[in-house]
Design a protein around this motif. Structure first.
Motif, PDB file in Angstrom:
ATOM      1  N   GLU A 219      44.491  25.439  34.273  1.00  0.00           N
ATOM      2  CA  GLU A 219      45.893  25.017  34.143  1.00  0.00           C
ATOM      3  C   GLU A 219      46.761  26.157  33.640  1.00  0.00           C
ATOM      4  OE1 GLU A 219      45.032  20.265  33.211  1.00  0.00           O
ATOM      5  OE2 GLU A 219      45.367  21.694  31.574  1.00  0.00           O
ATOM      6  N   LEU A 220      46.246  26.931  32.688  1.00  0.00           N
ATOM      7  CA  LEU A 220      46.995  28.071  32.164  1.00  0.00           C
ATOM      8  C   LEU A 220      47.161  29.156  33.228  1.00  0.00           C
ATOM      9  CD1 LEU A 220      45.352  28.357  28.634  1.00  0.00           C
ATOM     10  CD2 LEU A 220      47.637  27.482  29.159  1.00  0.00           C
ATOM     11  N   ARG A 221      46.082  29.420  33.988  1.00  0.00           N
ATOM     12  CA  ARG A 221      46.144  30.442  35.028  1.00  0.00           C
ATOM     13  C   ARG A 221      47.139  30.041  36.120  1.00  0.00           C
ATOM     14  NH1 ARG A 221      41.305  32.019  34.677  1.00  0.00           N
ATOM     15  NH2 ARG A 221      40.476  30.184  35.703  1.00  0.00           N
ATOM     16  N   GLN A 222      47.122  28.774  36.509  1.00  0.00           N
ATOM     17  CA  GLN A 222      48.052  28.289  37.527  1.00  0.00           C
ATOM     18  C   GLN A 222      49.505  28.402  37.036  1.00  0.00           C
ATOM     19  OE1 GLN A 222      47.613  27.166  40.712  1.00  0.00           O
ATOM     20  NE2 GLN A 222      45.417  27.598  40.665  1.00  0.00           N
ATOM     21  N   GLU A 223      49.731  28.107  35.776  1.00  0.00           N
ATOM     22  CA  GLU A 223      51.088  28.212  35.219  1.00  0.00           C
ATOM     23  C   GLU A 223      51.561  29.667  35.227  1.00  0.00           C
ATOM     24  OE1 GLU A 223      53.479  27.228  31.044  1.00  0.00           O
ATOM     25  OE2 GLU A 223      51.554  26.248  31.465  1.00  0.00           O
ATOM     26  N   PHE A 224      50.669  30.579  34.845  1.00  0.00           N
ATOM     27  CA  PHE A 224      51.014  32.004  34.861  1.00  0.00           C
ATOM     28  C   PHE A 224      51.369  32.461  36.272  1.00  0.00           C
ATOM     29  CE2 PHE A 224      49.371  36.305  35.747  1.00  0.00           C
ATOM     30  CZ  PHE A 224      50.275  37.048  34.992  1.00  0.00           C
ATOM     31  N   LEU A 225      50.550  32.084  37.250  1.00  0.00           N
ATOM     32  CA  LEU A 225      50.802  32.489  38.633  1.00  0.00           C
ATOM     33  C   LEU A 225      52.119  31.907  39.154  1.00  0.00           C
ATOM     34  CD1 LEU A 225      47.186  32.083  40.087  1.00  0.00           C
ATOM     35  CD2 LEU A 225      48.394  34.233  39.692  1.00  0.00           C
ATOM     36  N   THR A 226      52.372  30.670  38.841  1.00  0.00           N
ATOM     37  CA  THR A 226      53.598  30.033  39.313  1.00  0.00           C
ATOM     38  C   THR A 226      54.845  30.741  38.800  1.00  0.00           C
ATOM     39  OG1 THR A 226      52.540  27.873  39.505  1.00  0.00           O
ATOM     40  CG2 THR A 226      54.933  27.881  39.264  1.00  0.00           C
ATOM     41  N   ILE A 227      54.806  31.168  37.551  1.00  0.00           N
ATOM     42  CA  ILE A 227      55.974  31.826  36.956  1.00  0.00           C
ATOM     43  C   ILE A 227      56.096  33.275  37.403  1.00  0.00           C
ATOM     44  CG2 ILE A 227      57.058  32.557  34.790  1.00  0.00           C
ATOM     45  CD1 ILE A 227      55.660  30.148  33.455  1.00  0.00           C
ATOM     46  N   TYR A 228      54.967  34.007  37.418  1.00  0.00           N
ATOM     47  CA  TYR A 228      55.057  35.462  37.527  1.00  0.00           C
ATOM     48  C   TYR A 228      54.794  36.052  38.906  1.00  0.00           C
ATOM     49  CZ  TYR A 228      56.243  35.921  32.736  1.00  0.00           C
ATOM     50  OH  TYR A 228      56.936  35.849  31.555  1.00  0.00           O
ATOM     51  N   VAL A 229      54.128  35.330  39.798  1.00  0.00           N
ATOM     52  CA  VAL A 229      53.965  35.871  41.150  1.00  0.00           C
ATOM     53  C   VAL A 229      55.334  36.127  41.797  1.00  0.00           C
ATOM     54  CG1 VAL A 229      53.179  35.364  43.495  1.00  0.00           C
ATOM     55  CG2 VAL A 229      51.619  35.052  41.557  1.00  0.00           C
ATOM     56  N   PRO A 230      56.269  35.187  41.753  1.00  0.00           N
ATOM     57  CA  PRO A 230      57.588  35.469  42.336  1.00  0.00           C
ATOM     58  C   PRO A 230      58.308  36.629  41.650  1.00  0.00           C
ATOM     59  CG  PRO A 230      57.300  33.111  41.978  1.00  0.00           C
ATOM     60  CD  PRO A 230      56.166  33.796  41.281  1.00  0.00           C
ATOM     61  N   ARG A 231      58.143  36.759  40.365  1.00  0.00           N
ATOM     62  CA  ARG A 231      58.820  37.829  39.627  1.00  0.00           C
ATOM     63  C   ARG A 231      58.239  39.199  39.973  1.00  0.00           C
ATOM     64  NH1 ARG A 231      59.682  34.998  33.607  1.00  0.00           N
ATOM     65  NH2 ARG A 231      60.781  33.158  34.423  1.00  0.00           N
ATOM     66  N   ILE A 232      56.929  39.241  40.166  1.00  0.00           N
ATOM     67  CA  ILE A 232      56.289  40.504  40.565  1.00  0.00           C
ATOM     68  C   ILE A 232      56.750  40.900  41.963  1.00  0.00           C
ATOM     69  CG2 ILE A 232      54.079  41.601  41.115  1.00  0.00           C
ATOM     70  CD1 ILE A 232      52.825  39.708  38.969  1.00  0.00           C
ATOM     71  N   ARG A 233      56.727  39.942  42.871  1.00  0.00           N
ATOM     72  CA  ARG A 233      57.121  40.218  44.264  1.00  0.00           C
ATOM     73  C   ARG A 233      58.605  40.553  44.377  1.00  0.00           C
ATOM     74  NH1 ARG A 233      53.489  35.417  47.135  1.00  0.00           N
ATOM     75  NH2 ARG A 233      51.522  36.602  47.192  1.00  0.00           N
TER      76      ARG A 233
END
Length: 302
Positions: A219-233
């Motif tokens: 759940e923590l990993r999914q939350e991190f990806l949801t927030i930061y994948v768009p910001r990285i891209r």
């Protein structure tokens, strides 16, 4: 389970919080000490990858910002060790176990920082992954820890802004600077994906059982990806995982399986920088022994 233990479990699982002087089951106290001690260790050891760059910061402003961040992290460690002390394990015992390799600290702090881009990557993404976990601790069943986490989360949010500023400055700078940030992302992505740990069933997680924490590793990993994948891209950076994609039907991210063998190796102090960083702490502790003995000697005499 005794009647008293059952009532305690019902209380914490229904949202109740426990204070230091309240009665608590031995298993609950032991889980608290182990969980919170590792957090304190990670705050203390987490300053070392960045500390190496204090004297090599590119500008005075960057040096001051990094110095403030390092100071904050040491302060966080002291606050969290105090919570552990109140549970019955002295700070000296925590530090002795840390430098002896008997207790752990987070995997990301076992890796080298090879350039200034790493400083930005740690402050932006490593701290971001950490704060995702820390925000879920603000309602921990152990009230002193929850209160401490509210203060720490506020300060960590400032660290993330500092890291993002470093990353954005380099991404919009020279070709060499942008390449350095991309290289740092490629080296840190693996440890980042390992950081929250392997998947574990919610019903078998004793820390969730006692509501010490609220979310599973996944759940923590999914939350991190949801927030930061768009910001990285958004910055035009390429995430080094060709399998990374959002599964609309499942409502979660799919990704290449992290190297859990590497994680187990690293957190048992066999990482690239594990022993050198522990040796730094051992040496620092030995060199300052006379200060502690002098102060404590005076207190005992008084």
């Amino acid at each position: 389970m005794t009647k008293e233990e059952a009532e305690f479990l019902e209380y914490v699982q229904s949202g109740g919080q426990v204070e230091t002087d309240d009665w608590m089951p031995d298993d609950y106290r032991a889980r608290l000490i182990k969980f919170i001690e590792m957090h304190a260790n990670s705050e203390l050891m987490g300053v070392l990858p960045e500390r190496e760059w204090l004297m090599r910061a590119p500008t005075l402003r960057r040096k001051l910002a990094l110095t403030a961040k390092v100071q904050d992290e040491v302060g966080h460690a002291q606050l969290i060790y105090r919570v552990v002390e109140d549970l019955g394990k002295p700070r000296d015992a925590c530090l002795a176990d840390l430098i002896a390799g008997k207790s752990k600290f987070h995997n990301v702090f076992h890796y080298p920082t090879v350039g200034w881009a790493d400083v930005g990557m740690i402050a932006w993404l490593v701290d971001a992954a950490a704060i995702v976990a820390q925000q879920a601790l603000r309602d921990s069943s152990y009230a002193p820890y929850a209160r401490t986490m509210r203060k720490i989360c506020w300060e960590e949010s400032v660290h993330i802004m500092h890291g993002r500023d470093v990353v954005v400055t380099m991404v919009t700078g020279s070709d060499a600077q942008r390449a350095a940030i991309q290289d740092a992302l490629e080296r840190w992505w693996g440890p980042l994906m390992q950081m929250h740990g392997p998947r574990s069933p919610r019903e078998k997680d004793r820390d969730i059982h006692w509501r010490i924490k609220a979310k599973t590793s996944e759940e923590l990993r999914q939350e991190f990806l949801t927030i930061y994948v768009p910001r990285i891209r958004e910055l035009g950076l390429i995430i080094p995982d060709p399998d990374l994609a959002y599964d609309e039907a499942a409502g979660q991210w799919r990704y290449a399986e992290p190297d859990w063998d590497e994680l187990r190796t690293v957190v048992t102090n066999h990482g690239p920088m594990s022993q050198s960083r522990l040796e730094f702490r051992r040496l620092a502790r030995e060199e300052t022994r006379w200060v502690r003995e002098s102060i404590l000697g005076v207190l005992r005499a008084a």
